[in-house]
Write a protein that holds these residues in place. Structure first.
Motif, PDB file in Angstrom:
ATOM      1  N   PHE A  28       3.305  19.020 -14.746  1.00 19.68           N
ATOM      2  CA  PHE A  28       3.870  18.515 -13.368  1.00 19.68           C
ATOM      3  C   PHE A  28       4.225  19.467 -12.706  1.00 19.68           C
ATOM      4  CE2 PHE A  28       4.898  14.786 -16.080  1.00 19.68           C
ATOM      5  CZ  PHE A  28       4.298  13.923 -15.752  1.00 19.68           C
ATOM      6  N   TRP A  87      -7.027   4.358  -4.772  1.00 21.57           N
ATOM      7  CA  TRP A  87      -5.844   5.066  -4.750  1.00 21.57           C
ATOM      8  C   TRP A  87      -5.813   6.151  -3.758  1.00 21.57           C
ATOM      9  CZ3 TRP A  87      -3.161   9.712  -5.798  1.00 21.57           C
ATOM     10  CH2 TRP A  87      -1.837   9.644  -5.926  1.00 21.57           C
ATOM     11  N   GLN A 110      -1.648  12.500 -17.357  1.00 21.19           N
ATOM     12  CA  GLN A 110      -0.222  12.557 -17.263  1.00 21.19           C
ATOM     13  C   GLN A 110       0.367  11.029 -17.237  1.00 21.19           C
ATOM     14  OE1 GLN A 110      -0.182  15.699 -18.567  1.00 21.19           O
ATOM     15  NE2 GLN A 110       1.976  15.738 -17.566  1.00 21.19           N
ATOM     16  N   PHE A 111      -0.045  10.199 -16.307  1.00 18.57           N
ATOM     17  CA  PHE A 111       0.503   9.004 -16.083  1.00 18.57           C
ATOM     18  C   PHE A 111       0.003   8.011 -17.185  1.00 18.57           C
ATOM     19  CE2 PHE A 111       2.849   8.314 -12.563  1.00 18.57           C
ATOM     20  CZ  PHE A 111       2.409   9.451 -11.636  1.00 18.57           C
ATOM     21  N   LEU A 139      -6.917  -2.840   5.223  1.00 16.50           N
ATOM     22  CA  LEU A 139      -5.777  -1.986   5.507  1.00 16.50           C
ATOM     23  C   LEU A 139      -5.783  -1.635   6.889  1.00 16.50           C
ATOM     24  CD1 LEU A 139      -3.543  -0.817   3.709  1.00 16.50           C
ATOM     25  CD2 LEU A 139      -4.959   1.205   3.358  1.00 16.50           C
ATOM     26  N   VAL A 170      -6.816  17.886  -9.859  1.00 16.48           N
ATOM     27  CA  VAL A 170      -5.501  17.564 -10.025  1.00 16.48           C
ATOM     28  C   VAL A 170      -5.723  16.059 -10.209  1.00 16.48           C
ATOM     29  CG1 VAL A 170      -3.322  17.188  -8.659  1.00 16.48           C
ATOM     30  CG2 VAL A 170      -4.746  19.402  -8.715  1.00 16.48           C
ATOM     31  N   VAL A 209       3.191   4.750   6.875  1.00 14.88           N
ATOM     32  CA  VAL A 209       2.376   4.201   6.182  1.00 14.88           C
ATOM     33  C   VAL A 209       0.967   5.007   6.259  1.00 14.88           C
ATOM     34  CG1 VAL A 209       0.811   2.140   5.296  1.00 14.88           C
ATOM     35  CG2 VAL A 209       3.253   1.739   5.926  1.00 14.88           C
ATOM     36  N   LEU A 211      -3.654  14.094 -13.012  1.00 18.39           N
ATOM     37  CA  LEU A 211      -2.559  13.006 -12.892  1.00 18.39           C
ATOM     38  C   LEU A 211      -2.552  12.014 -13.729  1.00 18.39           C
ATOM     39  CD1 LEU A 211      -2.014  12.808  -9.071  1.00 18.39           C
ATOM     40  CD2 LEU A 211      -0.296  13.354 -10.642  1.00 18.39           C
ATOM     41  N   VAL A 241      12.579   9.375 -16.989  1.00 20.54           N
ATOM     42  CA  VAL A 241      12.540   9.719 -15.749  1.00 20.54           C
ATOM     43  C   VAL A 241      11.609   8.504 -14.873  1.00 20.54           C
ATOM     44  CG1 VAL A 241      11.512  11.371 -13.801  1.00 20.54           C
ATOM     45  CG2 VAL A 241      12.360  12.189 -15.778  1.00 20.54           C
ATOM     46  N   VAL A 295       1.021   4.163  -2.913  1.00 22.70           N
ATOM     47  CA  VAL A 295       0.631   5.456  -3.105  1.00 22.70           C
ATOM     48  C   VAL A 295       1.683   6.240  -3.255  1.00 22.70           C
ATOM     49  CG1 VAL A 295      -0.153   7.305  -1.515  1.00 22.70           C
ATOM     50  CG2 VAL A 295      -1.515   4.971  -1.297  1.00 22.70           C
ATOM     51  N   ILE A 296       3.002   5.946  -2.804  1.00 27.05           N
ATOM     52  CA  ILE A 296       4.137   6.976  -2.697  1.00 27.05           C
ATOM     53  C   ILE A 296       4.653   6.969  -4.141  1.00 27.05           C
ATOM     54  CG2 ILE A 296       6.227   5.621  -1.817  1.00 27.05           C
ATOM     55  CD1 ILE A 296       6.639   7.982   0.052  1.00 27.05           C
ATOM     56  N   TYR A 297       4.803   6.094  -4.796  1.00 27.43           N
ATOM     57  CA  TYR A 297       5.392   5.925  -6.210  1.00 27.43           C
ATOM     58  C   TYR A 297       5.067   7.154  -7.039  1.00 27.43           C
ATOM     59  CZ  TYR A 297       7.592   4.981 -10.468  1.00 27.43           C
ATOM     60  OH  TYR A 297       8.298   5.200 -11.785  1.00 27.43           O
ATOM     61  N   PRO A 298       3.784   7.255  -7.471  1.00 28.90           N
ATOM     62  CA  PRO A 298       3.299   8.216  -8.188  1.00 28.90           C
ATOM     63  C   PRO A 298       3.558   9.597  -7.670  1.00 28.90           C
ATOM     64  CG  PRO A 298       1.436   6.632  -7.850  1.00 28.90           C
ATOM     65  CD  PRO A 298       2.706   6.193  -6.911  1.00 28.90           C
ATOM     66  N   LEU A 299       3.494   9.714  -6.344  1.00 31.03           N
ATOM     67  CA  LEU A 299       3.508  11.228  -5.963  1.00 31.03           C
ATOM     68  C   LEU A 299       5.274  11.431  -6.023  1.00 31.03           C
ATOM     69  CD1 LEU A 299       2.018  10.764  -2.459  1.00 31.03           C
ATOM     70  CD2 LEU A 299       1.100  12.033  -4.322  1.00 31.03           C
ATOM     71  N   ALA A 339       0.879  -1.277   0.088  1.00 27.80           N
ATOM     72  CA  ALA A 339      -0.024  -0.089   0.037  1.00 27.80           C
ATOM     73  C   ALA A 339       0.749   1.441  -0.047  1.00 27.80           C
ATOM     74  CB  ALA A 339      -1.008   0.053   1.175  1.00 27.80           C
ATOM     75  N   PHE A 340       1.806   1.109   0.691  1.00 29.15           N
ATOM     76  CA  PHE A 340       2.864   2.338   0.905  1.00 29.15           C
ATOM     77  C   PHE A 340       3.308   2.561  -0.429  1.00 29.15           C
ATOM     78  CE2 PHE A 340       7.247   3.588   1.889  1.00 29.15           C
ATOM     79  CZ  PHE A 340       6.967   4.924   2.467  1.00 29.15           C
ATOM     80  N   VAL A 343      11.469  14.173 -19.558  1.00 26.36           N
ATOM     81  CA  VAL A 343      10.354  13.490 -19.299  1.00 26.36           C
ATOM     82  C   VAL A 343       9.488  12.887 -20.502  1.00 26.36           C
ATOM     83  CG1 VAL A 343       8.077  14.175 -18.542  1.00 26.36           C
ATOM     84  CG2 VAL A 343       9.825  15.281 -17.441  1.00 26.36           C
ATOM     85  N   VAL A 363       1.380   8.349   4.585  1.00 28.45           N
ATOM     86  CA  VAL A 363       1.830   8.544   3.138  1.00 28.45           C
ATOM     87  C   VAL A 363       0.159   8.393   2.564  1.00 28.45           C
ATOM     88  CG1 VAL A 363       2.546   7.258   1.172  1.00 28.45           C
ATOM     89  CG2 VAL A 363       4.204   7.994   2.864  1.00 28.45           C
ATOM     90  N   THR A 364      -0.441   7.205   2.900  1.00 24.44           N
ATOM     91  CA  THR A 364      -1.652   6.735   2.402  1.00 24.44           C
ATOM     92  C   THR A 364      -2.922   7.837   2.561  1.00 24.44           C
ATOM     93  OG1 THR A 364      -2.239   5.156   4.287  1.00 24.44           O
ATOM     94  CG2 THR A 364      -1.186   4.359   2.376  1.00 24.44           C
ATOM     95  N   ILE A 397       0.822  20.711 -11.000  1.00 17.86           N
ATOM     96  CA  ILE A 397       0.262  19.871 -10.002  1.00 17.86           C
ATOM     97  C   ILE A 397       0.895  20.105  -8.597  1.00 17.86           C
ATOM     98  CG2 ILE A 397       0.230  17.673  -9.252  1.00 17.86           C
ATOM     99  CD1 ILE A 397      -0.244  16.888 -12.318  1.00 17.86           C
ATOM    100  N   TYR A 446       7.032  10.280  -8.397  1.00 17.12           N
ATOM    101  CA  TYR A 446       7.221  10.474  -9.874  1.00 17.12           C
ATOM    102  C   TYR A 446       6.855  11.914 -10.147  1.00 17.12           C
ATOM    103  CZ  TYR A 446       6.943   9.910 -14.751  1.00 17.12           C
ATOM    104  OH  TYR A 446       7.079   9.995 -16.050  1.00 17.12           O
ATOM    105  N   ILE A 447       5.754  12.414  -9.777  1.00 19.46           N
ATOM    106  CA  ILE A 447       5.515  13.899 -10.224  1.00 19.46           C
ATOM    107  C   ILE A 447       6.463  14.658  -9.629  1.00 19.46           C
ATOM    108  CG2 ILE A 447       3.717  15.392  -9.976  1.00 19.46           C
ATOM    109  CD1 ILE A 447       1.945  13.248  -8.740  1.00 19.46           C
ATOM    110  N   PRO A 502      -3.274  11.210  -0.380  1.00 22.13           N
ATOM    111  CA  PRO A 502      -3.832  11.649  -1.719  1.00 22.13           C
ATOM    112  C   PRO A 502      -5.381  12.220  -1.645  1.00 22.13           C
ATOM    113  CG  PRO A 502      -2.914   9.597  -1.827  1.00 22.13           C
ATOM    114  CD  PRO A 502      -2.743  10.024  -0.279  1.00 22.13           C
TER     115      PRO A 502
END
Lengths: 303, 325
Positions: free
Chosen positions: A271, B193, B153-154, B116, B146, B132, B150, A56, A33-37, A29-30, A51, B135-136, A274, A39-40, B139
């Motif tokens: 980016f 997410w 973009q992704f 969770l 936004v 955890v 996002l 990147v 969530v954190i990877y997209p953040l 879960a961690f 980019v 961070v969770t 955002i 990445y931006i 969002p």
């Protein structure tokens, strides 16, 4: 749990498997969530070329702040930022005043009319006029295309009002208020002089809820505003991020070199935008997280 | 005879006395609490103007509204617009799209915060748990615009990191944001997410309230950590789970409609057109807006929601003794 370690020894093996699984779930879960953040943030500091060619993936490549320069040179974004700040600050002040003014009398048992007034609020949680009748009302009130509408729509959130009322009911001792009455204080003075100073935490909670809502809200502006000068940031964001309308004439000091890299720059700008748009909320977030959590907890009590 | 009349009169005067008494009591009460009334006056006026006046405006769903004649002056047409909606071919498409995306969101999104929360609650390292959570939760504070930005973009076919990976692995880029078949997945999983972390708070507060003696008793009986979760923690979450389920069912017709609107593209309308976005399109975003028709559809939507929440609440009261009222 270590305290019970010896007691549970026959089960230790099963427990170890359990804890491994548990850590895996939380870790997944961690990361999700954190990877997209990450990445931006990294993309916003990378060169447009890096980019768009997909170089990147975790850390910034060819570090640059061009995206941010583009954001701060874009007139619409600056106007939006200014407007959102106005709407969020004035709007939140009004929200908090109205919410407290509704919640306090409704929290007092000796106020006989409170169940009647409470019904007026609660009914609106289940029935509402809907999109079109509300729009027609705003039209009749001549609020369309004014700054006032951004402040007046949703000036009281009934859910926030109820958590405030629950707080007053559970945290303000009756004896205190009775004592103040004996001293000859009226209810208005009691609210201002005695109750409010004791309610800083709930006021912090609802202030944050309201402020974040104002900052993030876009639908009211979408239907009620069509004057570009009044647009809040979220509408500008929608035009750029979702509808993909990057207006180059909006960027001052655009150089020849940058024009050639227009497309890449437009991606980079998104980016950076955002980040810039979410910054006020995300900067506050680590410090105020506990207040938000508190708000949800109070809300989960049956009021 | 005379006696009877007198007796009747007595009763009458008793009644008026009682009324008078009640009235003077109310008057006294009002004088005593006038400051409360004064404090709450502006919020109440606000609610009446901004929430109750629009309810009065719902009648245009049963009228042929024209701006010139106003709400009152427009002629009644009964259920004309409801009939128009139910017999229109778009009705079934809208209903299907609305239910499909919201039921999918409920089925996928509802259990994840529970899992969770249980996992967070079972974590042995407090620092890890806090990280955890931090961070969770984050969002949740990202705005809808936004969030959708996002996703563009992704998942963009040109530069999006997801398609870059797909291309790298030798696949063909997928139009995630444009293809009708992808809309529901994108909508639902982006919601997971964004909100799964935040959704744990309410469960964590229930878990924190579990009586420690239950755990001790379970330990004495030799229950391992997993068994304690199954037999102590999950049952203790049931009231919260049921309450939230009822609330969510009551919202089944309200898909996160702002997000659906932002995610709509010309090419994914087949699945992204839901009742509420349709109301917006024909009522406010059309060159010839049809206010009455849009109001009728909006009203239909709210009525379904209202009936659903009552039915689910009733069932849950019968079955589990947990209910909202």
């Amino acid at each position: 749990m270590s305290k019970f370690g010896k007691l549970s020894s026959p089960k230790e093996k099963g427990d170890t498997v359990f804890y491994i699984f548990n850590t895996l779930i939380l870790g997944a879960a961690f990361l999700a969530v954190i990877y997209p953040l990450i990445y931006i943030v990294s993309a916003s500091f990378s060169s447009p070329f890096a980019v768009t060619t997909g170089r990147v993936w975790l850390l910034p490549v060819d570090f640059t702040v061009k995206g941010y320069q583009a954001v701060f040179n874009h007139k619409d974004i600056l106007t939006g930022y200014k407007n959102s700040t106005i709407y969020a600050s004035i709007g939140t002040i009004l929200n908090v005043i109205l919410t407290v003014a509704a919640a306090y009398p409704l929290s007092r048992k000796e106020f006989k009319a409170r169940s009647f007034y409470m019904k007026i609020f609660v009914i609106t949680m289940f029935f509402h006029g809907g999109l079109i009748p509300t729009y027609l009302l705003m039209n009749d009130l001549q609020l369309i295309n004014t700054r006032a509408i951004m402040i007046l729509t949703a000036a009281i959130n009934v859910y926030n009002m109820i958590i405030t009322r629950t707080f007053f009911q559970t945290n303000i001792p009756d004896e205190l208020i009775e004592a103040a009455r004996i001293d000859g204080m009226g209810d208005i003075r009691i609210l201002i002089k005695i109750v409010l100073p004791l309610s800083k935490s709930i006021i912090a909670v609802i202030t944050l809820f309201y402020a974040v809502n104002h900052w993030n809200h876009f639908f009211a502006a979408l239907i009620y505003l069509n004057d570009k000068k009044l647009f809040p940031l979220q509408i500008v964001l929608r035009n750029i991020l979702v509808l993909n309308q990057v207006d180059y004439s909006m960027m001052e000091n655009i150089s020849l070199e940058e024009i050639t890299a227009r497309e890449g720059l437009a991606e980079l700008l998104k980016f950076s935008l955002i980040i810039v748009a979410s910054l006020p909320v995300l900067m506050l977030y680590p410090f105020v997280q506990k207040y938000f959590v508190k708000g949800v907890m109070i809300g989960s009590l049956k009021g | 005879m005379n006696n009877q009349v007198i007796a009747k009169n007595d009763i009458k005067s008793d009644k008026t006395d009682a009324l008078k008494n009640k009235f003077s009591l109310m008057k006294k009460e009002f004088i005593k609490s006038y400051q409360f009334h004064l404090i709450i006056l502006i919020p109440i006026i606000y609610m009446i103007i901004f929430h109750y006046f629009p309810m009065y405006g719902i009648q245009i769903a049963f009228k042929d509204f024209s701006g010139v004649k106003g709400i009152l002056g427009s002629p009644w047409v009964g259920f004309k617009y409801f009939e128009k909606f139910f017999s229109s071919p778009v009705f079934w498409v809208l209903l299907k799209n609305t239910l499909a995306v919201s039921v999918y969101a409920l089925v996928a999104g509802f259990p994840i915060p529970i899992i969770l929360a249980l996992a967070l609650n079972s974590s042995k390292s407090i620092a890890f748990k806090k990280t955890v959570q931090m961070v969770t939760y984050a969002p949740h504070f990202i705005s809808t615009v936004v969030m959708v930005g996002l996703m563009y973009q992704f998942f963009s076919t040109k530069y999006g990191v997801v398609n870059i990976i797909i291309k790298y692995l030798g696949g063909d880029p997928i139009m995630f944001m444009g293809e009708a078949s992808w809309f529901r997945h994108m909508f639902v999983w982006s919601g997971v997410w964004q909100n799964a972390g935040w959704g744990t708070i309410i469960y964590l507060s229930s878990l924190a309230g579990i009586n420690p003696s239950l755990y001790e008793a379970a330990l004495m009986d030799g229950a391992g950590r997993f068994k304690r979760m199954i037999y102590i923690e999950i049952p203790s979450l049931m009231p919260t789970i049921v309450t939230l389920l009822i609330l969510n069912f009551g919202r089944v017709m309200n898909v996160g409609f702002e997000k659906a609107l932002l995610m709509q593209t010309a090419t994914n309308m087949e699945t992204s057109n839901v009742i509420q976005t349709y109301v917006y399109q024909i009522g406010l975003n059309s060159p010839i807006p049809n206010y009455s028709y849009a109001s009728a559809i909006g009203l239909f939507n709210s009525i379904i929601n209202f009936v659903l929440i009552i039915v689910v609440n009733w069932i849950s009261r019968k079955v589990s003794e947990n209910s909202l009222w």
